[in-house]
Design an enzyme around this catalytic site. Sequence first.
Site, PDB file in Angstrom:
ATOM      1  N   ASP A 285     -23.662 -26.249 -24.886  1.00 46.82           N
ATOM      2  CA  ASP A 285     -23.341 -24.981 -25.540  1.00 46.82           C
ATOM      3  C   ASP A 285     -24.618 -24.335 -26.093  1.00 46.82           C
ATOM      4  OD1 ASP A 285     -22.186 -22.922 -26.957  1.00 46.82           O
ATOM      5  OD2 ASP A 285     -21.371 -24.183 -28.538  1.00 46.82           O
TER       6      ASP A 285
ATOM      7  N   VAL B  43     -13.288 -24.356 -26.753  1.00 37.69           N
ATOM      8  CA  VAL B  43     -12.264 -25.152 -26.073  1.00 37.69           C
ATOM      9  C   VAL B  43     -12.072 -26.499 -26.778  1.00 37.69           C
ATOM     10  CG1 VAL B  43     -12.567 -24.126 -23.779  1.00 37.69           C
ATOM     11  CG2 VAL B  43     -14.016 -26.057 -24.458  1.00 37.69           C
TER      12      VAL B  43
HETATM   13  P1  IMP Z   1     -24.677 -27.939 -28.248  1.00 37.17           P
HETATM   14  O1  IMP Z   1     -25.458 -28.949 -29.032  1.00 37.17           O
HETATM   15  O2  IMP Z   1     -24.461 -26.667 -29.006  1.00 37.17           O
HETATM   16  O3  IMP Z   1     -25.132 -27.752 -26.818  1.00 37.17           O
HETATM   17  O4  IMP Z   1     -23.194 -28.418 -28.124  1.00 37.17           O
HETATM   18  C1  IMP Z   1     -22.881 -29.692 -27.934  1.00 37.17           C
HETATM   19  C2  IMP Z   1     -21.824 -30.164 -28.896  1.00 37.17           C
HETATM   20  O5  IMP Z   1     -21.183 -29.134 -29.662  1.00 37.17           O
HETATM   21  C3  IMP Z   1     -20.768 -30.776 -28.033  1.00 37.17           C
HETATM   22  O6  IMP Z   1     -21.042 -32.137 -27.797  1.00 37.17           O
HETATM   23  C4  IMP Z   1     -19.512 -30.553 -28.831  1.00 37.17           C
HETATM   24  O7  IMP Z   1     -19.326 -31.636 -29.698  1.00 37.17           O
HETATM   25  C5  IMP Z   1     -19.772 -29.295 -29.641  1.00 37.17           C
HETATM   26  N1  IMP Z   1     -19.164 -28.115 -28.987  1.00 37.17           N
HETATM   27  C6  IMP Z   1     -19.794 -27.117 -28.355  1.00 37.17           C
HETATM   28  N2  IMP Z   1     -18.933 -26.211 -27.866  1.00 37.17           N
HETATM   29  C7  IMP Z   1     -17.700 -26.669 -28.198  1.00 37.17           C
HETATM   30  C8  IMP Z   1     -16.365 -26.170 -27.962  1.00 37.17           C
HETATM   31  O8  IMP Z   1     -16.112 -25.137 -27.320  1.00 37.17           O
HETATM   32  N3  IMP Z   1     -15.366 -26.931 -28.465  1.00 37.17           N
HETATM   33  C9  IMP Z   1     -15.559 -28.084 -29.153  1.00 37.17           C
HETATM   34  N4  IMP Z   1     -16.786 -28.587 -29.383  1.00 37.17           N
HETATM   35  C10 IMP Z   1     -17.846 -27.874 -28.914  1.00 37.17           C
END
Ligand code: IMP
Length: 197
Positions: free
Chosen positions: A120, A170
């Site tokens: 994300d 999601v």
């Molecule tokens: P990032 O570090 O922002 O890339 O996102 C990674 C973590 O954020 C994931 O392992 C999830 O735990 C959480 N996350 C990101 N997007 C979502 C979502 O749409 N729903 C639930 N958890 C999310």
Amino acid sequence: MPNLKPSPENPQPMDDDIDRVLISHDRIAVRVKELAAQITADHSPPNLSGAEITIVPVMTGAMIFASDLIRRMPIAMKIGLIQVSSYPGRNVQSLGSQIVANQVGEIRGRHVVVVDDILDSGGTLHRVVPALREMQAASVKSCVLLRKDRPTAHAIHADYVGFEIPDVFVVGYGLDYNDYYRNLPDIVTLTSHAQAK
Ligand code: IMP
Ligand code: MG
């Protein structure tokens, strides 16, 4: 909180909070099998001699994905866990990633595959991959079930990606909102009512 009290009229109360099913469990199962075959091939002779892989699921979101994935990989492997906190509580925006527990074990000289539920903001992989390299892994690859269609997600390299999804929040198949909904079998969006609870 989800509606937790089942009643005869409403035996599956979590279902009331689902807006729509984005990816059904059947589609997930097909894709997980493909990813497992690809990762297995990349980590088998002649590419690698075998028994050198450590799979590192990022807790807690990758728990269900990783458990399905590794059971489709018929090769010797070790499993180490790492826990990262990025969306504490009711937030639907990442607040920056922190490694809060590191139980990956000895990975010096091993080929590591980090497994996460979703890419994300990219903060998690950006934090975890260099940390594993610093522990002198021979190689570090990353595998995510979902990648959101947003620039931050595409700015971070992922070696294996299950599905591209729109930039929406999601839950299900391991993904949570305020630690709920991880046990839903499908990847779904929540109603605005459920997110306001
Ligand atoms: P990032 O570090 O922002 O890339 O996102 C990674 C973590 O954020 C994931 O392992 C999830 O735990 C959480 N996350 C990101 N997007 C979502 C979502 O749409 N729903 C639930 N958890 C999310
Ligand atoms: Mg999470």
